[in-house]
Design a protein around this motif. Structure first.
Motif, PDB file in Angstrom:
ATOM      1  N   LYS A 180      -1.706  16.493   0.829  1.00 10.13           N
ATOM      2  CA  LYS A 180      -1.436  17.783   0.196  1.00 10.13           C
ATOM      3  C   LYS A 180      -0.168  18.426   0.761  1.00 10.13           C
ATOM      4  CE  LYS A 180      -3.527  22.321  -0.691  1.00 10.13           C
ATOM      5  NZ  LYS A 180      -2.486  23.146  -0.042  1.00 10.13           N
ATOM      6  N   LEU A 181      -0.051  18.446   2.081  1.00  9.67           N
ATOM      7  CA  LEU A 181       1.117  19.073   2.691  1.00  9.67           C
ATOM      8  C   LEU A 181       2.406  18.312   2.385  1.00  9.67           C
ATOM      9  CD1 LEU A 181      -0.298  20.161   6.169  1.00  9.67           C
ATOM     10  CD2 LEU A 181       0.186  21.589   4.186  1.00  9.67           C
ATOM     11  N   ILE A 182       2.327  16.989   2.389  1.00 10.13           N
ATOM     12  CA  ILE A 182       3.515  16.180   2.106  1.00 10.13           C
ATOM     13  C   ILE A 182       3.949  16.358   0.657  1.00 10.13           C
ATOM     14  CG2 ILE A 182       4.354  13.803   1.924  1.00 10.13           C
ATOM     15  CD1 ILE A 182       2.463  13.241   4.372  1.00 10.13           C
ATOM     16  N   GLN A 183       2.998  16.460  -0.252  1.00  6.45           N
ATOM     17  CA  GLN A 183       3.324  16.704  -1.663  1.00  6.45           C
ATOM     18  C   GLN A 183       3.991  18.070  -1.835  1.00  6.45           C
ATOM     19  OE1 GLN A 183      -0.635  15.974  -3.221  1.00  6.45           O
ATOM     20  NE2 GLN A 183       0.083  14.179  -4.338  1.00  6.45           N
ATOM     21  N   GLU A 184       3.704  18.980  -0.918  1.00  9.90           N
ATOM     22  CA  GLU A 184       4.327  20.306  -0.973  1.00  9.90           C
ATOM     23  C   GLU A 184       5.696  20.325  -0.309  1.00  9.90           C
ATOM     24  OE1 GLU A 184       1.360  22.601   0.955  1.00  9.90           O
ATOM     25  OE2 GLU A 184       0.027  22.691  -0.791  1.00  9.90           O
ATOM     26  N   GLY A 185       6.141  19.155   0.168  1.00  9.67           N
ATOM     27  CA  GLY A 185       7.469  19.061   0.767  1.00  9.67           C
ATOM     28  C   GLY A 185       7.514  19.338   2.252  1.00  9.67           C
ATOM     29  N   LYS A 186       6.378  19.429   2.883  1.00 15.19           N
ATOM     30  CA  LYS A 186       6.345  19.710   4.319  1.00 15.19           C
ATOM     31  C   LYS A 186       6.355  18.406   5.110  1.00 15.19           C
ATOM     32  CE  LYS A 186       3.874  24.014   3.482  1.00 15.19           C
ATOM     33  NZ  LYS A 186       2.636  24.791   3.671  1.00 15.19           N
ATOM     34  N   SER A 187       6.773  18.505   6.359  1.00 17.50           N
ATOM     35  CA  SER A 187       6.842  17.310   7.193  1.00 17.50           C
ATOM     36  C   SER A 187       6.544  17.650   8.640  1.00 17.50           C
ATOM     37  CB  SER A 187       8.236  16.666   7.095  1.00 17.50           C
ATOM     38  OG  SER A 187       9.179  17.406   7.833  1.00 17.50           O
ATOM     39  N   VAL A 188       6.250  16.602   9.395  1.00 19.41           N
ATOM     40  CA  VAL A 188       6.022  16.780  10.825  1.00 19.41           C
ATOM     41  C   VAL A 188       7.343  17.050  11.545  1.00 19.41           C
ATOM     42  CG1 VAL A 188       6.204  14.329  11.417  1.00 19.41           C
ATOM     43  CG2 VAL A 188       4.747  15.810  12.785  1.00 19.41           C
ATOM     44  N   THR A 189       8.442  16.583  10.958  1.00 13.12           N
ATOM     45  CA  THR A 189       9.762  16.763  11.565  1.00 13.12           C
ATOM     46  C   THR A 189      10.200  18.222  11.566  1.00 13.12           C
ATOM     47  OG1 THR A 189      10.380  14.555  10.801  1.00 13.12           O
ATOM     48  CG2 THR A 189      12.169  15.994  11.507  1.00 13.12           C
ATOM     49  N   ASP A 190       9.975  18.919  10.455  1.00 13.82           N
ATOM     50  CA  ASP A 190      10.424  20.311  10.362  1.00 13.82           C
ATOM     51  C   ASP A 190       9.375  21.309  10.834  1.00 13.82           C
ATOM     52  OD1 ASP A 190       8.557  20.559   8.303  1.00 13.82           O
ATOM     53  OD2 ASP A 190      10.049  20.421   6.703  1.00 13.82           O
ATOM     54  N   GLY A 191       8.235  20.806  11.326  1.00 13.94           N
ATOM     55  CA  GLY A 191       7.205  21.691  11.838  1.00 13.94           C
ATOM     56  C   GLY A 191       6.205  22.166  10.808  1.00 13.94           C
ATOM     57  N   GLY A 192       6.362  21.731   9.561  1.00 18.56           N
ATOM     58  CA  GLY A 192       5.416  22.125   8.518  1.00 18.56           C
ATOM     59  C   GLY A 192       4.064  21.467   8.680  1.00 18.56           C
ATOM     60  N   ILE A 193       4.034  20.363   9.419  1.00 18.81           N
ATOM     61  CA  ILE A 193       2.798  19.653   9.737  1.00 18.81           C
ATOM     62  C   ILE A 193       2.710  19.554  11.253  1.00 18.81           C
ATOM     63  CG2 ILE A 193       1.528  17.474   9.521  1.00 18.81           C
ATOM     64  CD1 ILE A 193       3.029  16.975   6.911  1.00 18.81           C
ATOM     65  N   PRO A 194       1.570  19.877  11.846  1.00 24.36           N
ATOM     66  CA  PRO A 194       1.457  19.808  13.312  1.00 24.36           C
ATOM     67  C   PRO A 194       1.652  18.391  13.836  1.00 24.36           C
ATOM     68  CG  PRO A 194      -0.379  21.028  12.350  1.00 24.36           C
ATOM     69  CD  PRO A 194       0.338  20.372  11.214  1.00 24.36           C
ATOM     70  N   HIS A 195       2.243  18.275  15.006  1.00 22.12           N
ATOM     71  CA  HIS A 195       2.386  16.960  15.632  1.00 22.12           C
ATOM     72  C   HIS A 195       1.038  16.433  16.115  1.00 22.12           C
ATOM     73  CE1 HIS A 195       6.685  16.157  15.649  1.00 22.12           C
ATOM     74  NE2 HIS A 195       6.908  17.430  15.937  1.00 22.12           N
ATOM     75  N   LEU A 196       0.159  17.325  16.501  1.00 19.06           N
ATOM     76  CA  LEU A 196      -1.171  16.937  16.964  1.00 19.06           C
ATOM     77  C   LEU A 196      -2.223  17.537  16.045  1.00 19.06           C
ATOM     78  CD1 LEU A 196      -0.958  17.347  20.854  1.00 19.06           C
ATOM     79  CD2 LEU A 196      -1.308  15.214  19.612  1.00 19.06           C
ATOM     80  N   VAL A 197      -3.028  16.691  15.432  1.00 18.40           N
ATOM     81  CA  VAL A 197      -4.113  17.137  14.564  1.00 18.40           C
ATOM     82  C   VAL A 197      -5.423  16.644  15.156  1.00 18.40           C
ATOM     83  CG1 VAL A 197      -5.174  16.919  12.287  1.00 18.40           C
ATOM     84  CG2 VAL A 197      -2.695  17.197  12.486  1.00 18.40           C
ATOM     85  N   ARG A 198      -6.341  17.558  15.414  1.00 15.80           N
ATOM     86  CA  ARG A 198      -7.630  17.232  15.992  1.00 15.80           C
ATOM     87  C   ARG A 198      -8.714  18.052  15.305  1.00 15.80           C
ATOM     88  NH1 ARG A 198      -4.556  13.985  17.825  1.00 15.80           N
ATOM     89  NH2 ARG A 198      -4.413  13.190  19.968  1.00 15.80           N
TER      90      ARG A 198
END
Length: 401
Positions: free
Chosen positions: A301-319
């Motif tokens: 869902k987040l990737i389809q919205e154009g977000k990424s782990v590189t720009d901080g739109g997706i957390p580096h650590l998901v738990r």
């Protein structure tokens, strides 16, 4: 079910030449983890975000497994997670199974990126992270790499690398409660691959859950030395049965042999990774299961919205654990008593509400040393628990590096 997509000879030769020439960045050393209804939700440590527009962008997601997809274990759990996310609109998935933790996984990643046009890759096994993901990621900055269990370190690891994992030790804690109810003599057994922190944490949580029912319960642990050693696993299970152990569980890639051996020996078992009740219809009590499709759906869902782990739109650590819907326990088997179900369900409810803290002091290890003093507690998201190198009181065995 195991299907390994063939790589063309020219592609293999080109990729191997690049790898041999050192085309990718230097490796950083760090311990990492091994080692299946997607509804994105907002939570601390979750990749999902609220208030976002409906996803429209197509995303190609690649999945790599170290073993077969039908192993009743780690690989099957990820395959089932992949199958779940593949049903979402705008998501295309590619996969490759039985890829060893060698340079072959680098080839598999590059093949998915260059031929299948994958922009998101999930290499799922323990040894894929270091050095393989850490070598390939710098040379492919527009691709996002997510590893199951790797502990991302900011400033040390590539920015396009992320880590996801579930607190499956919560489910092991619940399984331990059931096991203690069913083991009249209080003797439990745990067959494990390697004494890495995530495995040790499962052993400890299983034992702590059991000792809420029977404070004198013990867990005999045997480390086989690798993730898939069916002969050693069967030998360990038989040895435990010979010693009078009444319930066994495990943390190996495929619990299949262990569950089947327990059933043949007439003792109870609790499963791991996926539901193994078909393998032990009489003795299977319950099991700790992942729900990877929940996490994969949130990423999609987040990737389809154009977000990424590189720009901080997706957390580096998901738990996440019960609260986030990342884990579950298998349905109770026919032998499980009402009292066991009641106590296990009560623990699940408290874990979902985060009112039950598994690791709180005073707590001793199995050598009598206080590892968590009185008044101190570690909640599930505390990264200190991801460094665990001690066994709790009640565990019979040692951690060897």
């Amino acid at each position: 079910m195991t299907t390994k997509r063939p790589l063309s000879v020219p592609r293999r030769q080109i990729i191997r030449g690049l790898l041999a020439a050192g085309a990718f960045g230097a490796t950083s050393r760090l311990w990492v983890g091994c080692t299946p209804t997607p509804t994105p939700e907002t939570s601390s440590g979750s990749p999902a975000a609220s208030g976002s527009a409906s996803p429209t962008k197509e995303v190609v997601m690649g999945f790599i497994y170290v073993g077969p997809k039908d192993d009743y274990g780690w690989n099957q759990a990820h395959f089932e997670g992949k199958e779940g996310v593949a049903k979402l609109p705008g998501v295309k998935t590619v996969e490759q199974a039985s890829v060893p933790e060698t340079n072959e996984v680098q080839e598999a990643m590059l093949n998915m990126i260059n031929q299948d046009k994958a922009t998101v890759v999930f290499p799922t096994s323990f040894g894929y992270f270091d050095p393989h993901i850490l070598k390939v990621a710098p040379g492919n900055p527009n691709v996002q790499f997510f590893h199951a269990g790797g502990l991302y370190v900011e400033g040390k690891h590539p920015k396009n690398v992320g880590s996801y994992f579930a607190y499956i030790d919560e489910a092991q804690y619940v399984a331990g409660i059931v096991a203690a109810h069913m083991a009249k003599n209080g003797k439990l057994g745990f067959i494990a691959a390697k004494p890495i922190p995530q495995v040790v944490r499962n052993i400890n949580s299983y034992t702590l859950g059991a000792r809420t029912v029977n404070p004198k319960a013990t867990t005999q642990v045997v480390f086989t030395g690798d993730w898939s050693l069916p002969v050693k696993e069967a030998e360990a299970a038989n040895s435990m049965a010979d010693q009078g152990i009444e319930v066994i569980t495990c943390h190996v890639d495929s619990p299949k042999v262990i569950m089947e051996t327990a059933e043949k020996r007439g003792i109870y078992c609790t499963g791991y990774h996926t539901n193994q009740s078909k393998l032990a219809p009489k003795g299977y009590l319950t099991g700790a299961e992942w729900d990877w499709s929940k996490i994969y759906g949130e990423y999609a869902k987040l990737i389809q919205e154009g977000k990424s782990v590189t720009d901080g739109g997706i957390p580096h650590l998901v738990r996440g654990g019960y609260k986030e819907g990342y884990i579950k326990v298998s349905d109770y088997g026919p032998a499980v008593t009402d009292a066991a179900k009641k106590d296990a369900d009560a623990a699940k409810t408290k874990l979902e509400a985060e009112t039950l803290i598994i690791y709180k002091g005073p707590l001793k290890d199995n050598k009598g040393k206080v590892v968590i003093p009185a008044g101190k507690e570690f909640k599930q998201k505390d990264t200190e628990l991801e460094k665990m190198d001690w066994l709790v009181e009640g565990v019979l065995g040692t951690v060897k590096s």
